[in-house]
Each structure stands twice: as structure tokens, then as C-alpha cells.
Scaffold this active site. Structure first.
Site: not given
Ligand code: DX5
Ligand code: ZN
Length: 215
Positions: A142, A67, A65, A177, A175, A197-198, A137, A34, A32, A36, A144-145, A7
């Protein structure tokens, strides 16, 4: 084969082109993306113009994705910006889910629905035949991390059974953690695509991390 979709929410926004051009070399399968809108989730990221900006930097599929409250408004703009896949939330303000999926497919893209942690699998059962993928999800959308929500594993198992019962090969994308430990549990439960992502962008060796997540 398990697909890894890093992501770019966790990438360095000041060097997004570079971040995206690295992904293929790191062994990623999808990008990916994201999106928002600050209404569906309490955060704002980027839109179609960021998608068209990064499109020339990689030929990997861009997995958008959404959101956002009104996903149907964004299908054509993201199609024109070079997106390949669009997923949208069943909890959004666009209540005619089957129609939104039809619009995504009519635009020539792959499409699927997204379920928040509290949303039961039943809400997408009657759409499975029209979904190329379902995104579950494993954090509240909303940011990452965040920490993986373990109840997601049961949802993956239920969804996998429903897909198998219909002889479909719908992808199950997870998606939030995702790290080496949670990746293994998700794959064992039936996931086929992992968003990270992270875990990827904060890794000292992103290629090694992607290999580790996939295995
Ligand atoms: C959160 C996003 C995820 C997020 C995942 O709303 O949809 O894609 O970026 O980030 P990590 O992998 O760091 O949890
Ligand atoms: Zn996502």
C-alpha cells in the site's frame, strides 16, 4: 546477476517521464510499477494510461505489481500499455490463480504471484512451475518507505529450496523496505530481484545506491 527494480511509487509523480528515463542511466534492470485500486490496499496509484505514458521513456522491462481485487481484468489493458511482466496477489478476489497465470502467459507476458507477509510459501508451491517469478512482500502492501519485515528472510530461504528442488530458475523478487543492509540479507537468503522505491528515489546518488544494493 541480481536485478534491481526501482519502484516509481516513490518517484515525483509530476515528472514521471523524467523519472523513468533516468532509470537505465542509473543502472536499473526493471521498472517496478505499483498498481493500487483502493480496495485490495488502502491507496490508489495509477493504471494502464500511466504505463503507456511512460513506455516511450525507457526500454527497460515494466514489472507491473497488481495490488488490485480483480487482477484478471487488467492483463490485456497492461499488455496493450506496454507492460512486460505482471504479478498479482494470491490473496486477491481472483481465486483461480493458475488460470490467471495462464491468461498472463497467453498475452505473451512473463507472470508470477505475490505473497503478503502473513501468507505462507505453501500457497504458491503448486504454481512454481508456471511462475517466471514469485514476489514476496517484505512490507504490508500500500505504501513506500516502510520498514522491512525480518520474517521475510525465512520465507525466501523456504522458497529458494522449493525452486531448487524442482530444478526451476524462478526469480525471487523482494518488495518493501529494501536498503543496503536488508538487500544483503535478502540476497544471502536467495533473492534474485530487489524492488527499491524510497532507497533509490530519495538517494542523493541513485546510481551509487543501485550499485550498492546489487553488491
Ligand atoms: C508497496 C509497494 C512497494 C513499495 C516499495 O505496496 O509494493 O513496491 O513501493 O517501496 P520502498 O522501497 O520505499 O519500501
Ligand atoms: Zn510493489
Amino acid at each position: 546477476m541480481i536485478k534491481i527494480a526501482p519502484s516509481i511509487l516513490s518517484a515525483d509523480f509530476s515528472k514521471m517521464g523524467e523519472a523513468v528515463s533516468n532509470l537505465k542511466n542509473w543502472g536499473a534492470d526493471w521498472i517496478h510499477f505499483d498498481v493500487m485500486d483502493g480496495h485490495f490496499v488502502p491507496n490508489i496509484t495509477f493504471g494502464p494510461s500511466m504505463c503507456s505514458a511512460v513506455r516511450p521513456y525507457s526500454d527497460l522491462p515494466i514489472d507491473v505489481h497488481l495490488m488490485v481485487e480483480h487482477p484478471s481484468e487488467w492483463i490485456i489493458p497492461f499488455k496493450n500499455a506496454g507492460a512486460d511482466i505482471i504479478t498479482f496477489h494470491v490473496e486477491s478476489a481472483d481465486h483461480h490463480l493458475h488460470s490467471v497465470l495462464q491468461q498472463i502467459h497467453a498475452a505473451g507476458l512473463k507472470g508470477g504471484v505475490v505473497l503478503c507477509p502473513a501468507t505462507p510459501i505453501e500457497s504458491c508451491i503448486h504454481l512454481l512451475g508456471d511462475c517466471d517469478l514469485v514476489l514476496l512482500m517484505s512490507v504490508n502492501p500500500g505504501f513506500g518507505g516502510q520498514k522491512f519485515i525480518p520474517e521475510t528472510l525465512e520465507k525466501i530461504r523456504i522458497l529458494k529450496k522449493a525452486i531448487q528442488a524442482r530444478n526451476l530458475n524462478t526469480d525471487i523478487e523482494i518488495d518493501g523496505g529494501i536498503n543496503p543492509e536488508t538487500a544483503r540479507a535478502c540476497i544471502e537468503a536467495g533473492a534474485t530481484v530487489l524492488v527499491a522505491g524510497s532507497a533509490v528515489f530519495k538517494a542523493s546518488d541513485p546510481s551509487d545506491m543501485i550499485r550498492c544494493l546489487r553488491s
